[in-house]
Write an enzyme that holds these catalytic residues in place. Structure first.
Site, mmCIF file in Angstrom:
data_model
loop_
_atom_site.group_PDB
_atom_site.id
_atom_site.type_symbol
_atom_site.label_atom_id
_atom_site.label_comp_id
_atom_site.label_asym_id
_atom_site.label_seq_id
_atom_site.Cartn_x
_atom_site.Cartn_y
_atom_site.Cartn_z
ATOM 1 N N GLY A 190 1.016 -1.072 0.003
ATOM 2 C CA GLY A 190 -0.087 -0.051 -0.087
ATOM 3 C C GLY A 190 0.928 1.261 0.047
ATOM 4 O O GLY A 190 1.970 1.251 0.312
ATOM 5 N N GLU B 12 4.404 -10.897 -6.249
ATOM 6 C CA GLU B 12 3.314 -11.073 -7.033
ATOM 7 C C GLU B 12 3.618 -10.583 -8.373
ATOM 8 O O GLU B 12 2.805 -10.684 -9.620
ATOM 9 C CB GLU B 12 1.815 -10.238 -6.656
ATOM 10 C CG GLU B 12 2.086 -8.872 -6.390
ATOM 11 C CD GLU B 12 2.195 -8.312 -5.154
ATOM 12 O OE1 GLU B 12 2.358 -7.177 -4.799
ATOM 13 O OE2 GLU B 12 3.526 -8.899 -4.684
ATOM 14 N N HIS C 100 7.776 -7.482 -3.645
ATOM 15 C CA HIS C 100 6.564 -7.861 -4.357
ATOM 16 C C HIS C 100 6.641 -9.075 -4.979
ATOM 17 O O HIS C 100 7.116 -8.953 -6.166
ATOM 18 C CB HIS C 100 5.918 -6.674 -5.127
ATOM 19 C CG HIS C 100 5.610 -5.545 -4.404
ATOM 20 N ND1 HIS C 100 4.267 -5.285 -4.095
ATOM 21 C CD2 HIS C 100 6.379 -4.381 -4.019
ATOM 22 C CE1 HIS C 100 4.038 -4.288 -3.319
ATOM 23 N NE2 HIS C 100 5.499 -3.552 -3.297
ATOM 24 N N LYS D 243 -10.965 -11.640 -15.992
ATOM 25 C CA LYS D 243 -11.404 -11.900 -17.503
ATOM 26 C C LYS D 243 -10.663 -13.216 -17.926
ATOM 27 O O LYS D 243 -11.479 -13.998 -18.607
ATOM 28 C CB LYS D 243 -10.760 -10.740 -18.149
ATOM 29 C CG LYS D 243 -11.111 -10.569 -19.567
ATOM 30 C CD LYS D 243 -12.542 -10.082 -19.773
ATOM 31 C CE LYS D 243 -13.096 -9.945 -21.302
ATOM 32 N NZ LYS D 243 -14.166 -9.259 -21.219
ATOM 33 N N CYS E 241 5.234 -6.129 1.620
ATOM 34 C CA CYS E 241 5.638 -4.686 1.514
ATOM 35 C C CYS E 241 4.911 -3.967 2.747
ATOM 36 O O CYS E 241 5.498 -4.117 3.966
ATOM 37 C CB CYS E 241 5.335 -4.179 0.131
ATOM 38 S SG CYS E 241 6.121 -2.386 -0.133
ATOM 39 N N TYR E 242 4.003 -3.086 2.407
ATOM 40 C CA TYR E 242 3.319 -2.328 3.679
ATOM 41 C C TYR E 242 2.573 -3.440 4.499
ATOM 42 O O TYR E 242 2.613 -3.172 5.707
ATOM 43 C CB TYR E 242 2.217 -1.655 3.101
ATOM 44 C CG TYR E 242 1.546 -0.682 4.183
ATOM 45 C CD1 TYR E 242 2.065 0.414 4.601
ATOM 46 C CD2 TYR E 242 0.504 -1.215 4.836
ATOM 47 C CE1 TYR E 242 1.609 1.181 5.714
ATOM 48 C CE2 TYR E 242 -0.326 -0.376 6.032
ATOM 49 C CZ TYR E 242 0.619 0.753 6.391
ATOM 50 O OH TYR E 242 -0.193 1.291 7.374
ATOM 51 N N SER F 281 -24.652 -9.256 -26.003
ATOM 52 C CA SER F 281 -23.772 -8.243 -26.731
ATOM 53 C C SER F 281 -23.106 -8.834 -27.895
ATOM 54 O O SER F 281 -22.794 -8.227 -28.695
ATOM 55 C CB SER F 281 -23.265 -7.023 -26.026
ATOM 56 O OG SER F 281 -22.109 -7.789 -25.384
ATOM 57 N N GLY F 282 -22.766 -10.048 -27.645
ATOM 58 C CA GLY F 282 -21.966 -10.732 -28.628
ATOM 59 C C GLY F 282 -20.470 -10.960 -27.972
ATOM 60 O O GLY F 282 -19.501 -11.283 -28.318
ATOM 61 N N GLY F 283 -20.143 -9.923 -26.883
ATOM 62 C CA GLY F 283 -18.902 -9.854 -26.125
ATOM 63 C C GLY F 283 -19.015 -11.028 -25.311
ATOM 64 O O GLY F 283 -19.684 -12.157 -25.032
ATOM 65 N N VAL F 284 -17.648 -11.218 -24.931
ATOM 66 C CA VAL F 284 -17.235 -12.420 -23.956
ATOM 67 C C VAL F 284 -18.317 -12.467 -22.795
ATOM 68 O O VAL F 284 -18.580 -13.644 -22.478
ATOM 69 C CB VAL F 284 -15.650 -12.525 -23.665
ATOM 70 C CG1 VAL F 284 -15.297 -13.699 -22.835
ATOM 71 C CG2 VAL F 284 -14.695 -12.373 -24.925
ATOM 72 N N ASP F 285 -18.284 -11.513 -21.963
ATOM 73 C CA ASP F 285 -18.905 -11.479 -20.645
ATOM 74 C C ASP F 285 -20.332 -12.097 -20.873
ATOM 75 O O ASP F 285 -21.014 -12.934 -20.128
ATOM 76 C CB ASP F 285 -18.854 -10.153 -20.037
ATOM 77 C CG ASP F 285 -17.318 -9.887 -19.650
ATOM 78 O OD1 ASP F 285 -16.449 -10.805 -19.782
ATOM 79 O OD2 ASP F 285 -16.940 -8.600 -19.699
ATOM 80 N N SER F 286 -21.048 -11.360 -21.748
ATOM 81 C CA SER F 286 -22.564 -11.441 -21.916
ATOM 82 C C SER F 286 -22.612 -12.900 -22.511
ATOM 83 O O SER F 286 -23.790 -13.637 -21.901
ATOM 84 C CB SER F 286 -23.366 -10.395 -22.664
ATOM 85 O OG SER F 286 -22.751 -10.601 -24.148
ATOM 86 N N SER F 287 -21.780 -13.271 -23.280
ATOM 87 C CA SER F 287 -21.921 -14.749 -24.063
ATOM 88 C C SER F 287 -21.920 -15.583 -22.740
ATOM 89 O O SER F 287 -22.734 -16.843 -22.909
ATOM 90 C CB SER F 287 -21.073 -14.770 -24.981
ATOM 91 O OG SER F 287 -21.243 -13.920 -25.940
#
Length: 517
Positions: free
Chosen positions: A55, A174, A172, A372, A82-83, A226-232
């Protein structure tokens, strides 16, 4: 779900990367703001381990963030980064002071003793590259801790309390700039905390289906496709859970890429047998867009029309009890940030975020725990075709903002669709589609003189854009070789009547944006 790791967020820019690394090792985790965790919520979540993020604050400042004391009394392993290391040490009786030698960027840690974090990764006596970003440093360890790694600017770069299974690092692990960082995190979750690493997308799918059935019951769900990845993926998942209780509405605004609308309808209506309403509203959208050149006016017009058409179709089917949305985990994290809310202003979009209040429906958001790339993995688990789940990001206003500074007409859309299809086809043929974050063609508001067939031409110029990125926040242009660009340009000029000049955009983000408007 047996393996659960809790990540307490202290405001680091890379906290999400901790979650990504943990999930990549097969362990489910969640990020919670440090100041929204109580003893009761800890007990309810029942983590098998806790990670304290980095942070921007200084432990020495009055009112700076602290981990809830209950974290250290849970009896589970705790890792401070770290923090997170600094507040752990301060809270457990150690001391943190401003450093004389600040470390930002690449640094090297000398491994002076063995510990469970280093098993099979770093050996005593070795020097290892890490990524540092700190000004303060620990100067006194709490009782029960020993130093296992040191650097030029951090005498206690890695520490361990083996009895309590508390570990902390100043660097870090990560980020990719700490080459073995992912393995260190896996040692913490698997070796120290005993996680099995059995969180898979198949297991998530089964759990999500059960949750959807429990939430929806016998209710009806409507989904804006919509045809996008998420809504599909949302549509396919909810359909697998409740079948005909789901109705999808695909509002075709006429601004999709070549053949995209046909593919969406074919996949969901024919392959998945989903109740799908295909509203071809292209005449309505293009009619309203006539004469518009301002990009924000285009966006707002498209967004408002989308909501109107969607609402009209919802009424036509008799309404619904639930609205399905493709909210993802980064959206959830950002909305509950400990500093009070979203960190960015999102452009006007054709999503359905304004519908719940107007239509009095409850939300179903089955992807809100996923990143995603995990959504893409779930889509494949559900049987969606690769060309759909691996699709590049596509703006809600579609091709309307890829005809910048000019009126949208059917003729211009047809020219752009053909040029864009050629470009993407060549990218796929070269095996580069999955390497590139986003690629598209822009029809420029410029006409240039050319010579075609021994005759003078005066046609449009177009620009090709391709970028690499991890999250879309920053991006760099993809370095195609000139032979590839020459081949694409040749095909576009020969096959797309109306274009006689092709350019390639080599602008990074920042200073540019990925889209042109």
């Amino acid at each position: 779900m047996s393996d659960r790791v809790l990540i307490l967020d202290f405001g680091s820019q890379v906290t999400q990367l901790i979650a990504r690394r943990v999930r990549e090792s097969g362990v489910y985790c969640e990020i919670h703001p440090f100041n929204r965790v109580t003893a009761e919520s800890l007990a309810q979540f029942a983590p098998q381990a806790v990670i304290l993020s980095g942070g921007p604050s200084s432990v020495a400042d009055f009112g700076s963030p602290r981990a809830p004391e209950a974290v250290f009394a849970l009896g589970v392993p705790v890792l401070g980064i770290c923090y997170g290391q600094q507040t752990m040490c301060e809270q457990l009786g150690g001391k943190v002071e401003p450093g004389d030698h600040r470390e930002f960027g690449r640094a090297y840690v000398e491994i002076i003793d063995d510990c469970a974090l280093f098993t099979g990764v770093w050996a005593k006596g070795s020097t290892e590259q890490v990524w540092m970003s700190h000004g303060d440093r620990v100067t006194k360890l709490p009782d029960g801790f020993r130093v296992v790694g040191t650097s030029e600017g951090a005498p206690f770069a890695a520490i361990a309390n083996d009895e309590r299974r508390f570990y902390a690092v100043q660097f870090h692990p990560e980020v990719v700039h700490t080459p073995h960082g992912a393995q260190l995190l896996k040692n913490f979750t698997h070796t120290v905390a005993g996680c099995q690493g059995n969180w898979t997308m198949a297991a998530f799918k089964d759990q999500a289906i059960a949750k959807i059935r429990q939430q929806v019951g016998k209710g009806r769900v409507i989904c804006g496709l919509s045809g996008g990845v998420d809504s599909s993926v949302v549509a396919a998942l909810i359909h697998e859970a409740i079948g005909d209780q789901l109705t999808c509405v695909y509002v075709d605004h006429g601004l999709m890429r070549l053949g995209e609308s046909e593919q969406v309808v074919s996949v969901f209506r024919d392959r998945f047998n989903i109740n799908l309403i295909h509203n071809d509203a292209s005449d309505l959208f293009l009619g309203r867009l006539a004469g518009m050149t301002d990009p924000e006016q285009k966006r707002k017009t498209i967004g408002a029309l989308f909501i109107d058409v969607f609402e009209e179709e919802a009424k036509r089917i008799g309404g619904a009890d639930f609205l399905a949305q493709g909210t993802l985990y980064p959206d959830v994290i950002e909305s509950v940030s400990f500093i009070g809310g979203p960190s960015v202003t999102i452009k006007s979009h054709h999503n359905v975020g304004g519908l719940p209040e107007r239509m009095n429906m409850k939300l179903v958001e089955p992807l809100r725990e996923l990143f995603k790339d995990e959504v893409r993995a779930l889509g494949r688990e559900l049987g969606l075709p690769d060309e759909m789940v691996g699709r590049h990001p596509f703006p809600g206003p579609g091709l309307a903002i890829r005809i910048p500074g000019q009126e949208i007409t059917r003729d211009k859309l047809e020219i752009l669709k053909k040029a864009d299809a050629i470009y993407l086809e060549e990218i796929r043929n070269a095996g580069l589609y999955d390497v590139i974050w986003q690629a598209f063609t822009v029809l420029l508001p410029v006409r240039t003189v050319g010579v075609m067939g021994d005759s003078r031409s005066y046609d449009y110029a177009c620009a090709l854009r391709a970028v690499t990125s991890t999250d879309g926040m920053t991006a760099d242009f993809y370095p195609f070789d000139m032979a590839f660009l020459g081949r694409v340009a040749n095909r576009i000029i020969n096959e797309c009547k109306g274009i006689n000049r092709v350019t390639y955009d080599v602008t990074s983000k920042p200073p540019g944006t990925i889209e042109w408007e």
